[in-house]
Scaffold this active site. Structure first.
Site: not given
Length: 279
Positions: A50, A61
């Site tokens: 990723e 995040d």
């Protein structure tokens, strides 16, 4: 959809083990170091990569990945350079699937059609765009599918039976199960709850289900990998990068090797996971 992703999951199924999916931030702390990290991941045991697209406002995040994005942006990383990172990686590795992960804003500014064309050229196999719900599939998901790029959707503990069909409708490549509510880097989820959630999703799709959020160690990977088709690790890798840097955020001679050492340990966890589950 891309043959690379399908082939990789078929190989892993034949081996009887889950995938180790490793996330790192493109351009963190600089272009050359992140390319070195990317090349080291498969050698250390990563099955799928990723590739994070740095963004100034990453709402999903946690602090570690936010800081990684800031370091990358400070170092001059752009979406164009992140695509170039994949293209440079493809010069020596045409087998490892690459999934670009991030937010829609940079893609929208870049131009959707141009981005998809450039992603294909760079050898990108899939996209995870966390702020595009199924109701916005016409924006990027459908165009990506038409180009032959997998669009990987997130399912969460709050994705109920009514919502799940919409989430899965245009999903391809694999399903990313976010094992807990909250931001990246949270605590390890309850393995029994994860197992139940994976089985519930599998009742609605034949796609592999990979589990992320909270996996930090080889033991975590082993436990979660016992019930999932893949284990996603991101924050632990980003933290490993951060701890290897100088006080002013520069790479050291140990940065790439530090990440490789961590990933080798995580790989030992996933490689033993299904064997333990099968006993």
């Amino acid at each position: 959809m891309t043959a690379r992703m399908d082939k990789r999951f078929a190989e892993l199924k034949a081996e009887g083990r889950p995938a180790l999916v490793t996330y790192f931030m493109g351009g963190d702390p600089d272009y050359d170091t992140s390319l070195g990290i990317m090349k080291a991941l498969p050698e250390a045991g990563s099955d799928i990569i990723e590739l994070g697209m740095p963004f100034s406002d990453p709402m999903a995040d946690g602090p570690a990945i936010q800081l990684a994005g800031q370091r990358a942006l400070k170092g001059g990383q752009t979406l164009k350079k992140t695509l170039q990172l994949a293209a440079d990686f493809r010069k020596t590795d045409d087998a490892t699937p690459i999934v670009m992960m991030g937010y829609y804003n940079p893609i929208y500014i870049y131009g959707v059609e141009k981005f998809l064309d450039d992603a294909l050229t760079a050898g990108i196999d899939g996209l995870i765009v966390v702020d595009l719900p199924p109701e916005m599939d016409d924006e990027l998901c459908i165009p990506a599918i038409r180009k032959g790029i997998n669009f990987i959707r997130l399912a969460t503990p709050t994705t109920d039976e009514k919502r799940l069909p919409a989430v899965l409708k245009n999903t391809s490549g694999f399903v990313y199960y976010v094992s807990m509510n909250g931001i990246t880097g949270s605590a390890l989820p309850d393995p029994s709850l994860v197992s139940g959630a994976v089985q519930r999703i599998k009742q609605h799709t034949e796609l592999p289900v990979c589990v992320g959020f909270g996996v930090k160690t080889a033991e975590h990977a082993k436990v979660i990998g016992g019930s999932a088709d893949g284990v996603v690790v991101g924050t632990a890798i980003v933290n490993q990068v951060a701890t290897s840097l100088t006080k002013d955020g520069k790479a050291t001679a140990d940065t790439v090797q530090a990440v490789a050492t961590l990933v080798r340990g995580l790989s030992s966890g996933t490689r033993s996971a299904r064997l333990v589950a099968a006993e």
